[in-house]
Design an enzyme around this catalytic site. Structure first.
Site, PDB file in Angstrom:
ATOM      1  N   HIS A  14       0.870  -1.188   0.000  1.00 35.36           N
ATOM      2  CA  HIS A  14       0.000   0.000   0.000  1.00 35.36           C
ATOM      3  C   HIS A  14       0.897   1.225   0.000  1.00 35.36           C
ATOM      4  O   HIS A  14       1.430   1.619   1.038  1.00 35.36           O
ATOM      5  CB  HIS A  14      -0.906   0.008   1.234  1.00 35.36           C
ATOM      6  CG  HIS A  14      -1.870   1.156   1.265  1.00 35.36           C
ATOM      7  ND1 HIS A  14      -3.153   1.015   1.724  1.00 35.36           N
ATOM      8  CD2 HIS A  14      -1.757   2.460   0.902  1.00 35.36           C
ATOM      9  CE1 HIS A  14      -3.787   2.178   1.642  1.00 35.36           C
ATOM     10  NE2 HIS A  14      -2.944   3.077   1.146  1.00 35.36           N
ATOM     11  N   HIS A  16       1.616   5.327  -1.656  1.00 36.23           N
ATOM     12  CA  HIS A  16       1.268   6.523  -2.421  1.00 36.23           C
ATOM     13  C   HIS A  16       2.555   7.149  -2.956  1.00 36.23           C
ATOM     14  O   HIS A  16       3.408   7.573  -2.177  1.00 36.23           O
ATOM     15  CB  HIS A  16       0.543   7.539  -1.542  1.00 36.23           C
ATOM     16  CG  HIS A  16      -0.767   7.055  -1.013  1.00 36.23           C
ATOM     17  ND1 HIS A  16      -1.959   7.246  -1.680  1.00 36.23           N
ATOM     18  CD2 HIS A  16      -1.070   6.366   0.117  1.00 36.23           C
ATOM     19  CE1 HIS A  16      -2.946   6.703  -0.984  1.00 36.23           C
ATOM     20  NE2 HIS A  16      -2.433   6.164   0.112  1.00 36.23           N
ATOM     21  N   ARG A  18       2.219   9.613  -5.443  1.00 35.75           N
ATOM     22  CA  ARG A  18       1.819  10.894  -6.011  1.00 35.75           C
ATOM     23  C   ARG A  18       2.270  10.963  -7.479  1.00 35.75           C
ATOM     24  O   ARG A  18       2.298   9.973  -8.174  1.00 35.75           O
ATOM     25  CB  ARG A  18       2.358  12.065  -5.191  1.00 35.75           C
ATOM     26  CG  ARG A  18       2.109  11.981  -3.703  1.00 35.75           C
ATOM     27  CD  ARG A  18       0.661  11.859  -3.331  1.00 35.75           C
ATOM     28  NE  ARG A  18       0.469  12.011  -1.880  1.00 35.75           N
ATOM     29  CZ  ARG A  18      -0.553  11.523  -1.224  1.00 35.75           C
ATOM     30  NH1 ARG A  18      -1.477  10.815  -1.853  1.00 35.75           N
ATOM     31  NH2 ARG A  18      -0.681  11.727   0.082  1.00 35.75           N
ATOM     32  N   ASN A  42      -5.181   7.227  -6.220  1.00 33.59           N
ATOM     33  CA  ASN A  42      -5.939   8.452  -5.909  1.00 33.59           C
ATOM     34  C   ASN A  42      -5.173   9.720  -6.288  1.00 33.59           C
ATOM     35  O   ASN A  42      -4.919  10.600  -5.469  1.00 33.59           O
ATOM     36  CB  ASN A  42      -6.356   8.486  -4.432  1.00 33.59           C
ATOM     37  CG  ASN A  42      -5.187   8.441  -3.475  1.00 33.59           C
ATOM     38  OD1 ASN A  42      -4.149   7.850  -3.774  1.00 33.59           O
ATOM     39  ND2 ASN A  42      -5.345   9.047  -2.307  1.00 33.59           N
ATOM     40  N   LYS A 100      -9.162  -0.502  -6.076  1.00 38.15           N
ATOM     41  CA  LYS A 100      -9.242   0.165  -4.776  1.00 38.15           C
ATOM     42  C   LYS A 100     -10.608   0.811  -4.579  1.00 38.15           C
ATOM     43  O   LYS A 100     -11.066   1.592  -5.413  1.00 38.15           O
ATOM     44  CB  LYS A 100      -8.150   1.237  -4.669  1.00 38.15           C
ATOM     45  CG  LYS A 100      -8.149   2.038  -3.361  1.00 38.15           C
ATOM     46  CD  LYS A 100      -7.864   1.146  -2.151  1.00 38.15           C
ATOM     47  CE  LYS A 100      -7.871   1.955  -0.855  1.00 38.15           C
ATOM     48  NZ  LYS A 100      -6.598   2.611  -0.561  1.00 38.15           N
ATOM     49  N   HIS A 137     -10.428   0.938   1.655  1.00 38.47           N
ATOM     50  CA  HIS A 137     -10.273   1.899   2.748  1.00 38.47           C
ATOM     51  C   HIS A 137     -11.511   1.741   3.625  1.00 38.47           C
ATOM     52  O   HIS A 137     -12.591   2.214   3.275  1.00 38.47           O
ATOM     53  CB  HIS A 137     -10.164   3.331   2.214  1.00 38.47           C
ATOM     54  CG  HIS A 137      -9.966   4.348   3.289  1.00 38.47           C
ATOM     55  ND1 HIS A 137      -8.792   5.063   3.442  1.00 38.47           N
ATOM     56  CD2 HIS A 137     -10.780   4.764   4.297  1.00 38.47           C
ATOM     57  CE1 HIS A 137      -8.905   5.872   4.484  1.00 38.47           C
ATOM     58  NE2 HIS A 137     -10.101   5.711   5.016  1.00 38.47           N
ATOM     59  N   HIS A 175      -4.781  -0.840   5.891  1.00 35.69           N
ATOM     60  CA  HIS A 175      -4.381  -0.024   7.046  1.00 35.69           C
ATOM     61  C   HIS A 175      -5.330  -0.211   8.236  1.00 35.69           C
ATOM     62  O   HIS A 175      -5.950   0.738   8.715  1.00 35.69           O
ATOM     63  CB  HIS A 175      -4.216   1.450   6.687  1.00 35.69           C
ATOM     64  CG  HIS A 175      -5.269   2.037   5.796  1.00 35.69           C
ATOM     65  ND1 HIS A 175      -6.612   1.916   6.035  1.00 35.69           N
ATOM     66  CD2 HIS A 175      -5.153   2.776   4.670  1.00 35.69           C
ATOM     67  CE1 HIS A 175      -7.276   2.552   5.099  1.00 35.69           C
ATOM     68  NE2 HIS A 175      -6.415   3.076   4.254  1.00 35.69           N
ATOM     69  N   ASP A 248       1.273   2.542   3.601  1.00 37.04           N
ATOM     70  CA  ASP A 248       0.436   3.728   3.390  1.00 37.04           C
ATOM     71  C   ASP A 248       1.287   4.985   3.492  1.00 37.04           C
ATOM     72  O   ASP A 248       0.824   6.032   3.958  1.00 37.04           O
ATOM     73  CB  ASP A 248      -0.729   3.773   4.382  1.00 37.04           C
ATOM     74  CG  ASP A 248      -1.812   4.773   3.988  1.00 37.04           C
ATOM     75  OD1 ASP A 248      -1.817   5.205   2.822  1.00 37.04           O
ATOM     76  OD2 ASP A 248      -2.645   5.121   4.845  1.00 37.04           O
TER      77      ASP A 248
END
EC number: 3.5.2.3
Length: 347
Positions: A14, A16, A18, A42, A100, A137, A175, A248
């Site tokens: 998991h 991110h 960006r 995301n 997701k 999530h 998470h 995360d």
């Protein structure tokens, strides 16, 4: 005397990254230690189609440092307009490894998420048929539900009914932050697993709130009381096959964190392995570190463990990590574990 531990090279299930300047700053920190990572979709705009995922993967690979050995495992952002055929084709081509589910409004850049779960049942039914995991999530967004109770409410009112309707759907509850979440994943029937973050193992809500508000500890799901932290540590260090690492790691510029209404997210890619070795050592469970970081996740996603290895060493002096990183858009703060870290990854 230096203590050492050699494990299979870890993965992050998991992450991110960006995009743009931020991705260029943080990607080397993950690629230094991790062989693979499930990449969160995301962005703005989100990664909703196979074409989006392919383009994002190309940008990630182009940003990798020379000689880096890192594979991004792509995901799609589930919306109420997602096409089941597009999802199936992307999975069949090996482009994506999960879809997701963000409840609309639950976290950063989740505005395009799912407001009415029944509207995405055609996609979820197809995923159950083809064996494609759903990463969730797991928080409700009802403003009447206290923020510290939103994970438990999601499990009780959304996840349990969903899995009753679609018992063959592979679900990863991401998470996890509560003992309720741990107990559910351990005891539930069917194909269920859960990720646990580095920072939820290291800190609880006292770290965030006692003696002043520490915005760099603010994340979603929010850190809970110490009793929940202890439940997470017991699960992670147990070696239970349903639990594995999903950091995360979620970078935000300091200007977006240190403000009257700051963003949720903790950037932990750089020191995660030192933090985890600290936790597992402190809990007398170093023997299970490899399962949590390197074995259980690949087994969950139908992949072989990495052939390469990593050696961690415990020294008699703390490892010094940079407090901040520079990006083209401004500074970024690294997660502060609130305790000295004597374990480090050997070069």
């Amino acid at each position: 005397m230096t203590q050492s531990l050699t494990i299979r090279r870890p993965d992050d299930w998991h992450l991110h990254l960006r995009d743009g300047a931020m991705m260029r700053a943080v990607l080397p920190e993950t690629a230094r230690h991790f062989a693979r990572a499930i990449i969160m979709p995301n962005l703005v705009p989100p990664v909703v189609t196979a074409q989006d995922a392919l383009a994002y993967r190309d940008r990630i690979e182009a940003a990798l440092p020379d000689g880096a050995d890192f594979t991004p495992l792509m995901t799609l952002y589930l919306t109420e307009q997602t096409d089941p055929d597009d999802v199936e084709a992307a999975f069949a081509d090996g482009l994506i490894h999960a879809v997701k589910l963000y409840p609309a409004g639950a976290t950063t850049n989740s505005q395009s998420g799912v407001a009415t779960l029944k509207n995405v049942y055609p996609v979820l039914e197809r995923m159950a048929q083809i064996g494609l995991p759903l990463c969730i999530h797991g928080e409700v967004t009802d403003p009447q539900v206290d923020i510290f109770d939103r994970e438990q409410a999601f499990i009780d009112t959304v996840l349990i009914p969903l899995r009753a309707d679609l018992p063959d759907l592979k679900v990863t509850l991401e998470h996890i932050t509560t003992s309720h979440g741990i107990d559910y994943v351990v005891g539930a029937d069917g194909d269920i697993a859960g990720t646990i973050t580095t920072h939820h193992l290291m800190i609880n809500r006292n770290h965030m709130l006692v003696g002043g508000i520490r915005p760099h500890y603010y994340c979603l799901p929010i850190v809970k009381r110490a009793s929940h932290q202890h439940a997470l540590r017991r699960a992670a260090t147990s070696g239970h096959p349903r639990f594995f690492l999903g950091t995360d790691s979620a970078p935000h510029l300091d200007g977006a964190k240190e403000t009257a209404c700051g963003c949720a997210g903790v950037f932990s890619a750089t020191n995660t392995m030192s933090c985890l070795a600290h936790v597992f050592d402190e809990d007398g469970a170093l023997v299970n570190l490899e399962a949590f970081t390197s074995l259980n996740g690949p087994a969950r996603y139908g992949l072989a463990p990495n052939a390469a290895t990593m050696t961690l060493e415990k020294r008699d002096h703390p490892t010094n990590y940079p407090a901040k990183f520079d990006t083209d858009d401004g500074p970024l703060t690294l997660f502060d574990p609130s305790t000295p870290l004597y374990w480090h990854v050997k070069d």
